[in-house]
Design a protein around this motif. Structure first.
Motif, PDB file in Angstrom:
ATOM      1  N   LEU A  48       0.824  -1.206   0.000  1.00  0.00           N
ATOM      2  CA  LEU A  48       0.000   0.000   0.000  1.00  0.00           C
ATOM      3  C   LEU A  48       0.862   1.262   0.000  1.00  0.00           C
ATOM      4  N   ILE A  49       1.892   1.296   0.841  1.00  0.00           N
ATOM      5  CA  ILE A  49       2.780   2.463   0.886  1.00  0.00           C
ATOM      6  C   ILE A  49       3.475   2.649  -0.454  1.00  0.00           C
ATOM      7  N   PHE A  50       3.933   1.560  -1.056  1.00  0.00           N
ATOM      8  CA  PHE A  50       4.615   1.660  -2.347  1.00  0.00           C
ATOM      9  C   PHE A  50       3.660   2.156  -3.433  1.00  0.00           C
TER      10      PHE A  50
ATOM     11  N   VAL B 222       4.177   5.519  -5.622  1.00  0.00           N
ATOM     12  CA  VAL B 222       4.161   5.572  -7.091  1.00  0.00           C
ATOM     13  C   VAL B 222       3.109   6.571  -7.572  1.00  0.00           C
ATOM     14  N   LEU B 223       1.928   6.522  -6.986  1.00  0.00           N
ATOM     15  CA  LEU B 223       0.872   7.458  -7.353  1.00  0.00           C
ATOM     16  C   LEU B 223       1.286   8.904  -7.073  1.00  0.00           C
TER      17      LEU B 223
ATOM     18  N   GLN C  63       3.077  14.121  -9.168  1.00  0.00           N
ATOM     19  CA  GLN C  63       4.019  15.234  -9.198  1.00  0.00           C
ATOM     20  C   GLN C  63       4.534  15.485 -10.617  1.00  0.00           C
ATOM     21  N   VAL C  64       4.942  14.427 -11.311  1.00  0.00           N
ATOM     22  CA  VAL C  64       5.466  14.579 -12.667  1.00  0.00           C
ATOM     23  C   VAL C  64       4.363  15.046 -13.622  1.00  0.00           C
ATOM     24  N   ALA C  65       3.186  14.429 -13.520  1.00  0.00           N
ATOM     25  CA  ALA C  65       2.083  14.806 -14.407  1.00  0.00           C
ATOM     26  C   ALA C  65       1.662  16.259 -14.184  1.00  0.00           C
TER      27      ALA C  65
ATOM     28  N   THR D 103       3.778  16.950  -2.693  1.00  0.00           N
ATOM     29  CA  THR D 103       4.123  15.623  -3.219  1.00  0.00           C
ATOM     30  C   THR D 103       5.548  15.197  -2.870  1.00  0.00           C
ATOM     31  N   GLU D 104       6.485  16.132  -2.870  1.00  0.00           N
ATOM     32  CA  GLU D 104       7.873  15.777  -2.552  1.00  0.00           C
ATOM     33  C   GLU D 104       7.990  15.332  -1.103  1.00  0.00           C
TER      34      GLU D 104
END
Length: 163
Positions: A21-23, A27-28, A33-35, A47-48
């Motif tokens: 769940l944490i992983f 990833v989400l 952040q990138v999107a 997000t960071e």
């Protein structure tokens, strides 16, 4: 299968799902952040920090999980040279040392860190989460490592495979 084996397997499986769940959240979060940076032209401010906290939790819980599964890094060249009875003694000694490390550094030190940061009302920069909640993973993981060490010692003394 003994009752302690069932409890060990249940704790390990629960820990696996928590880490999954944490992983997934990590990833989400990184994807968001990138999107947002490419779609909106600027990234979200939180997000960071969330990624950093998720990575901290994932790493420390992962260390406890690997300790429980006996899949952590170890050098056993010298250990393999011992007789079977000495291997058993060394394996118990190693587990006792792991237990003491987890107790002193992770549980006692971690609880002190959690208490201090909560007492001083230290908050994270962006999310404004009390840092004591973030650091709470340290004594929790230390407690799990201690439980796993007790389980491994009982395994060794009951003549199950040591390492």
């Amino acid at each position: 299968m003994t009752k302690s084996d069932l409890v060990f397997n249940k704790i390990s499986k629960t820990l696996e799902w928590i880490m999954i769940l944490i992983f997934a959240l990590l990833v989400l979060d990184v994807f968001l952040q990138v999107a947002s940076r490419y779609v909106l032209g600027e990234s979200f401010t939180w997000t960071e920090e969330f990624a950093r906290f998720a990575l901290i939790w994932l790493t420390i819980l992962g260390a406890a999980y690997l300790n429980g599964k006996k899949e952590h890094l170890s050098m056993d060249f010298l250990y393999q040279k011992f007789s079977v009875s000495n291997q058993k003694k060394v394996a118990v000694l190693i587990e006792v040392l792991i237990f003491l490390f987890a107790l002193v550094v992770m549980v006692i030190g971690g609880l002190n860190l959690v208490y201090t940061t909560l007492y001083l009302d230290q908050l994270s920069g962006t999310l404004r989460i009390p840092l004591g909640y973030i650091y709470a993973v340290m004594p929790f993981s230390g407690f799990l490592i201690m439980c796993f060490s007790v389980y491994h010692i009982s395994e060794i003394l009951n003549k199950k495979p040591a390492i």
